[in-house]
Design an enzyme around this catalytic site. Structure first.
Site, mmCIF file in Angstrom:
data_model
loop_
_atom_site.group_PDB
_atom_site.id
_atom_site.type_symbol
_atom_site.label_atom_id
_atom_site.label_comp_id
_atom_site.label_asym_id
_atom_site.label_seq_id
_atom_site.Cartn_x
_atom_site.Cartn_y
_atom_site.Cartn_z
ATOM 1 N N CYS A 167 -34.215 10.634 -11.309
ATOM 2 C CA CYS A 167 -32.966 11.288 -10.916
ATOM 3 C C CYS A 167 -32.941 11.759 -9.466
ATOM 4 O O CYS A 167 -31.951 12.339 -9.030
ATOM 5 C CB CYS A 167 -32.666 12.440 -11.869
ATOM 6 S SG CYS A 167 -32.430 11.823 -13.538
ATOM 7 N N HIS A 307 -28.947 20.650 -7.349
ATOM 8 C CA HIS A 307 -29.154 19.678 -8.421
ATOM 9 C C HIS A 307 -28.265 20.097 -9.599
ATOM 10 O O HIS A 307 -27.594 19.278 -10.194
ATOM 11 C CB HIS A 307 -30.633 19.639 -8.807
ATOM 12 C CG HIS A 307 -30.941 18.629 -9.869
ATOM 13 N ND1 HIS A 307 -30.708 17.290 -9.693
ATOM 14 C CD2 HIS A 307 -31.441 18.762 -11.122
ATOM 15 C CE1 HIS A 307 -31.066 16.636 -10.795
ATOM 16 N NE2 HIS A 307 -31.506 17.502 -11.674
ATOM 17 N N GLU A 318 -34.241 25.998 -9.662
ATOM 18 C CA GLU A 318 -33.782 25.825 -8.279
ATOM 19 C C GLU A 318 -33.260 27.123 -7.677
ATOM 20 O O GLU A 318 -33.370 27.326 -6.465
ATOM 21 C CB GLU A 318 -32.815 24.652 -8.109
ATOM 22 C CG GLU A 318 -31.514 24.738 -8.789
ATOM 23 C CD GLU A 318 -30.682 23.483 -8.479
ATOM 24 O OE1 GLU A 318 -30.823 22.906 -7.390
ATOM 25 O OE2 GLU A 318 -29.880 23.098 -9.336
ATOM 26 N N LYS A 339 -21.991 18.224 -10.481
ATOM 27 C CA LYS A 339 -22.233 17.679 -11.826
ATOM 28 C C LYS A 339 -21.344 18.373 -12.850
ATOM 29 O O LYS A 339 -21.078 17.833 -13.924
ATOM 30 C CB LYS A 339 -23.704 17.842 -12.210
ATOM 31 C CG LYS A 339 -24.654 16.974 -11.388
ATOM 32 C CD LYS A 339 -26.082 17.077 -11.886
ATOM 33 C CE LYS A 339 -27.060 16.256 -11.064
ATOM 34 N NZ LYS A 339 -27.449 16.868 -9.791
ATOM 35 N N HIS A 344 -23.881 13.993 -14.860
ATOM 36 C CA HIS A 344 -25.140 13.664 -14.201
ATOM 37 C C HIS A 344 -25.389 12.165 -14.371
ATOM 38 O O HIS A 344 -25.776 11.713 -15.446
ATOM 39 C CB HIS A 344 -26.266 14.477 -14.839
ATOM 40 C CG HIS A 344 -27.606 14.299 -14.198
ATOM 41 N ND1 HIS A 344 -27.821 13.448 -13.133
ATOM 42 C CD2 HIS A 344 -28.810 14.875 -14.473
ATOM 43 C CE1 HIS A 344 -29.108 13.508 -12.784
ATOM 44 N NE2 HIS A 344 -29.720 14.360 -13.580
ATOM 45 N N PHE A 403 -37.129 13.408 -13.419
ATOM 46 C CA PHE A 403 -38.232 13.187 -14.354
ATOM 47 C C PHE A 403 -39.352 12.480 -13.590
ATOM 48 O O PHE A 403 -39.103 11.553 -12.821
ATOM 49 C CB PHE A 403 -37.777 12.292 -15.515
ATOM 50 C CG PHE A 403 -36.997 13.015 -16.574
ATOM 51 C CD1 PHE A 403 -36.531 14.299 -16.388
ATOM 52 C CD2 PHE A 403 -36.734 12.389 -17.791
ATOM 53 C CE1 PHE A 403 -35.812 14.955 -17.379
ATOM 54 C CE2 PHE A 403 -36.017 13.030 -18.791
ATOM 55 C CZ PHE A 403 -35.551 14.312 -18.593
#
Lengths: 418, 80, 412
Positions: A167, A307, A318, A339, A344, A403
């Protein structure tokens, strides 16, 4: 001296916004595009919602041979690349100096699954029947075909590759592309990312780890980054492409420079394939490195595109990372997650977010975080809830986690920064 | 519903799903949590999914990595 | 100028040997490691000959919990990374916290693991997909697991450019070293032998249909009929030369230059110019003269048109001197391992520099081009500079120049 990197073209295919104009309208409206999945019958799945693109390849200008040959995510990429290329108006004197760097996390999964079902008889045969496979299936196995199609679309003959860091692939592809220019390996690089992951196997694999939202009866409010009532991310799809160009190359031909890519760094948490640390040390380190490269300090950052996936773990991770880098000022820097509006889209989202950042710099408008009704008490920054905000932006930061433990950061600057 | 899951069966199931070697003694007597045994959150989700699919564990029940296999077994034999 | 990037450790999992101690004698002696494809039985597909890794004891290299959550391609990568670190005698804890990164190249990802999980989905239903599908199948699995397994928190990457990706990854690692990293693990591995992966590969049309392992993969000959696919690959430790010297590590080779171009999927006529340009960039960046190149490790696709294009690239590069330059393709002994291929070629080249011997091209005993193709026994003699060429299935052409380190770069 390292060469500067200009952004001279943008193209995007996103849920609710095909093309840059529609995309930016959506970004500033605060509308959400998440809805019940229509791509396949999703009953029986834990998460049955997604942000889908209403994309008709023919309307988007692709011809039959292209439609047959290209998986959906490649179609997105090629259409976005053509839009960006048209805007940049590059006249290629030397195709060997034009490169491509595209990102994708799961590549051709849609076609891989489609043909798996056909060749295995719905999973009945381990020894699949190869005679039932599409002649283009081999392209789905390796997303190198993604960069190759984009290269052909713009006539690039320089370095061409696909980046697949889960990602963070979208951020990394653009960062890597900028390096190709900085290092003198190309003068122009078409950079971006694409993903079309809304297929049963991808939905099922996120179901299995409960990473995605199960707010099935309230799809439009399901993506809720930083909100107390979030329950995971909502899968999306799309593509974005940026034309990156050596600054002098762009200046010489009088190109309109939209932004400058000034910093990029990536670090790994070496912690867990899906888990994030609560302290955000590695993301903070990636951000610091990117700021260093950009020769700016944390005080110069006017906006952070987060993110913001909408998992509790991410949002806290974050937030901690931003506090680590920005200290007290963290509370004064607007942070938002798009997002919340477009879901996402795994590998693609980083490039879509960078496109939003370039537009934010150009228009002086920060896209909001939709659905942020009641902030998580642990997430106490200014997340620009619900409504876009006008602000003079000079330098912006975009971050991502993936990931594999990847943490990436890109710094973009206004073309008139100094 | 399958209520006959023995400590040995559970130990084998954990091993199969997560690759972590757990003995039936550990399942019966140890207070060690999944975390301490080296079973991460994903592994535990795999264990729970397997119990739900094939051993009648109810979908409402959740297990956290700071719980032990022993607690899981008592959940199964008690609630299932 | 920034210090050189030096290779200090090699880890190999290949059909012809696990670990350099086995791999080197096997390729030096031209041992043949191709054989029937046995990963699944029966084999109904028109590809019979393959390079399989035999004797790989996964439990020796991968902890139980990690083995359960990863595909065979990641098992190979973890093992190769461990070997490379051991060979480099480098403990990651001795490297600055964010100074050690990983870049891997991939072609097909964890596809056997993926086929098992997707079978469960379609046969039994969504809730039968396990939690590890999300991290085992995707292309980034090896980089992530190597980083976690070895505590590497530096810059990481994953490239997909098929065979050429292995060289692109090496260049990426070099770039990270120039930007401040101290050490990088870099390479690629592949395990593309489950039925569905074979089904996918059949479409590219380059797999050899031959059923005799001694004749299935014969690039540069009149009998070239495609390639035999292989599994496995390699990981290398690449370090900042100053850092390597400071810790007393022996530099085995310098990654001196790199170039990459694109000429489109299977447009072999154009790949001649593409390969030539990539090689010229690599040689120029290395600061060496073409006349200094002692050996070329070939791409050797085994398709008549592709072989011709590679020959033409070499002829344009070296002109009338071409017949004096030994060229070789040790991979004819063990197959093309997709993203693992170029990493193995780099390992072979480093070993050749190290041992002063050019390993031969097994099974090949004629050459339809005017090339000094090394066949038969290894060619002995000092080698200082090697050029490695690679092409990806979707049109990438990459080249790397490796050279022996100077004494001040940690050479001996």
């Amino acid at each position: 001296m390292t060469r500067r990197v200009a952004v001279t073209g943008l193209g995007v295919i996103a849920p609710g916004g095909l093309g840059v104009k529609a995309f930016w309208e959506l970004m500033t409206s605060g509308r959400t595009t998440t809805r019940p999945i229509t791509s396949f019958p999703a009953q029986g799945f834990r998460s049955r919602i997604a942000a889908e693109c209403d994309f008709d390849p023919r309307e988007a200008g692709l011809v039959t041979a292209e439609i047959d040959r290209m998986d959906r995510y490649v179609q997105f990429a090629v259409v976005a690349a053509r839009e960006a290329w048209d805007q940049a108006q590059v006249e290629v004197a030397d195709p060997w100096r034009v490169g491509v760097c595209m990102g994708s996390a799961v590549g051709g999964t849609t076609l891989l699954e489609h043909d798996y079902v056909a060749t295995s008889g719905n999973g009945e045969r381990w020894l699949v029947d190869a005679d039932l496979a599409s002649p283009f299936l081999h392209r789905a196995l390796s997303p190198a075909s993604l960069a190759a199609e984009v290269a052909d679309a713009v006539g690039a003959c320089g370095p061409v590759r696909t980046v697949s860091t889960g990602c963070t692939a979208g951020l990394d592809a653009v960062g890597h592309a900028a390096r190709l220019i900085e290092e003198g390996r190309a003068d122009v690089v078409v950079a971006g990312a694409a993903e079309s992951p809304i297929s049963p196997i991808t939905v099922a694999c996120f179901d299995a780890i409960r990473a995605t939202s199960a707010r099935n009866d309230d799809a439009e409010h399901a993506a809720r980054p930083f909100d107390r009532d979030r329950d995971g991310f909502v899968l999306g799809e799309g593509a974005a492409v940026l034309v990156l160009e050596d600054w002098e190359h762009a200046r010489r031909r009088g190109a309109l420079v939209l932004a400058e890519v000034t910093g990029f760094a990536t670090r790994s948490n070496a912690h867990h394939m899906t888990g994030l640390t609560t302290e955000g040390v590695e993301m903070a380190e990636a951000v610091r490195q990117a700021l260093d490269q950009a020769e700016v300090s944390s005080a110069d950052i006017d906006y952070i595109n987060a993110h913001g996936s909408g998992t509790r773990q991410n949002d806290r991770h974050e937030t901690a990372a931003f506090k680590r880098v920005f200290g007290e000022r963290a509370h004064a820097v607007p942070v938002s997650s798009i997002k919340s509006m477009i879901g996402h889209s795994l590998g693609a989202i980083g490039a879509i977010e960078l496109t939003a950042c370039v537009l934010a710099l150009a228009h002086g408008v920060i896209p909001p975080t939709a659905n942020l009704d009641t902030p998580d008490p642990e997430c106490d920054l200014d997340y620009v809830p619900h409504t876009a905000r006008e602000e003079d932006l000079r330098t912006v930061l975009s971050v991502g986690s993936g990931f594999g433990g990847f943490q990436s950061a890109v710094v973009l600057s206004h073309p008139e920064r100094s | 519903m399958d209520t006959t899951l023995s400590p040995t069966d559970l130990a084998a199931l954990i091993n199969r799903c997560t690759g972590v070697a757990v003995t039936s003694d550990q399942v019966c007597f140890s207070q060690q949590s999944f975390d301490e045994l080296g079973v991460d959150s994903l592994g535990l989700m795999g264990v729970v999914a397997e119990l739900q699919r094939n051993h009648g564990m109810s979908r409402g029940v959740d297990v956290a990595p700071n719980q032990s296999p022993r607690e899981l077994l008592s959940l199964l034999t008690g609630k299932v | 100028m920034s210090p050189a990037a030096v290779i200090t450790g090699l880890g190999v999992v290949a059909p012809s040997g696990i670990g350099v101690e086995s791999f080197w004698p096997a390729i030096r002696d031209g041992r043949r490691s191709l054989g029937p494809l046995t990963r699944f039985e029966p084999n109904p597909y028109p590809v019979v000959v393959a390079g399989e890794v035999h004797g790989f004891e996964q439990s020796e290299w991968v902890d139980g919990p990690i083995a359960v959550q990863t595909d065979r391609f990641t098992h190979f990568a973890l093992a190769a990374a461990k070997m490379a670190l051991r060979e480099a005698d480098l403990d990651p804890v001795d490297v600055p916290p964010f100074g050690f990164g990983v870049i891997t190249a991939s072609y097909s990802g964890g596809v056997e693991f993926g086929q098992r999980e997707i079978e469960r989905l379609w046969r039994n239903g969504p809730e039968h997909v396990g939690p590890y599908q999300s991290i085992a199948w995707f292309y980034a699995a090896c980089t992530g697991q190597i980083s976690i397994g070895n505590g590497l928190r530096g810059p990481s990457g994953v490239l997909v450019a098929d065979e050429a990706g292995g060289l692109d990854a090496l260049a990426g690692a070099r770039s990270e070293l120039r930007r401040g990293a101290t050490a990088m693990l870099v390479g690629g591995t592949e395990a593309p032998f489950c039925p569905y992966a074979i089904c996918c590969q059949l479409g590219h049309g380059l797999l050899s249909p031959g059923d005799d392992s001694t004749t299935a993969y014969l690039p540069f000959t009149s009998r070239a009929a495609g390639f035999a696919p292989g599994e496995g690959g390699a990981m290398l430790v690449v370090e900042n030369a100053d850092a390597a010297r400071e810790r007393g590590a022996r530099a085995r080779a310098v990654v001196a230059g790199y170039g990459a171009t694109f000429t489109g999927p299977q447009r072999y006529d154009r790949s001649a110019e593409g390969l030539e340009r990539a090689a010229r960039s690599a040689v120029a960046e290395a600061g060496v003269d073409l006349a200094e190149v002692d050996v070329v490790f070939l791409d050797a696709l085994g398709d008549g048109r592709a072989d011709l294009a590679e020959f033409e690239a070499l002829r344009s590069l070296f002109g009338g001197r071409l017949d004096q330059i030994p060229v070789t393709a040790p991979k004819t002994g063990y197959g093309r391992c997709y993203a693992g291929t170029a990493a193995l070629d780099v390992v072979a080249a480093v070993l050749a520099l190290d041992h002063g011997a050019i390993p031969p091209t097994p099974n090949v005993d004629e050459c339809r081009f005017d090339l000094d193709l090394v066949t038969g026994p290894a060619r002995e003699g000092a080698i200082h500079t090697a050029l490695v060429l690679s092409r990806g299935l979707y049109g990438g052409n990459s080249a790397v120049v490796l050279r022996r380190p100077e004494p001040n770069e940690g050479g001996n």
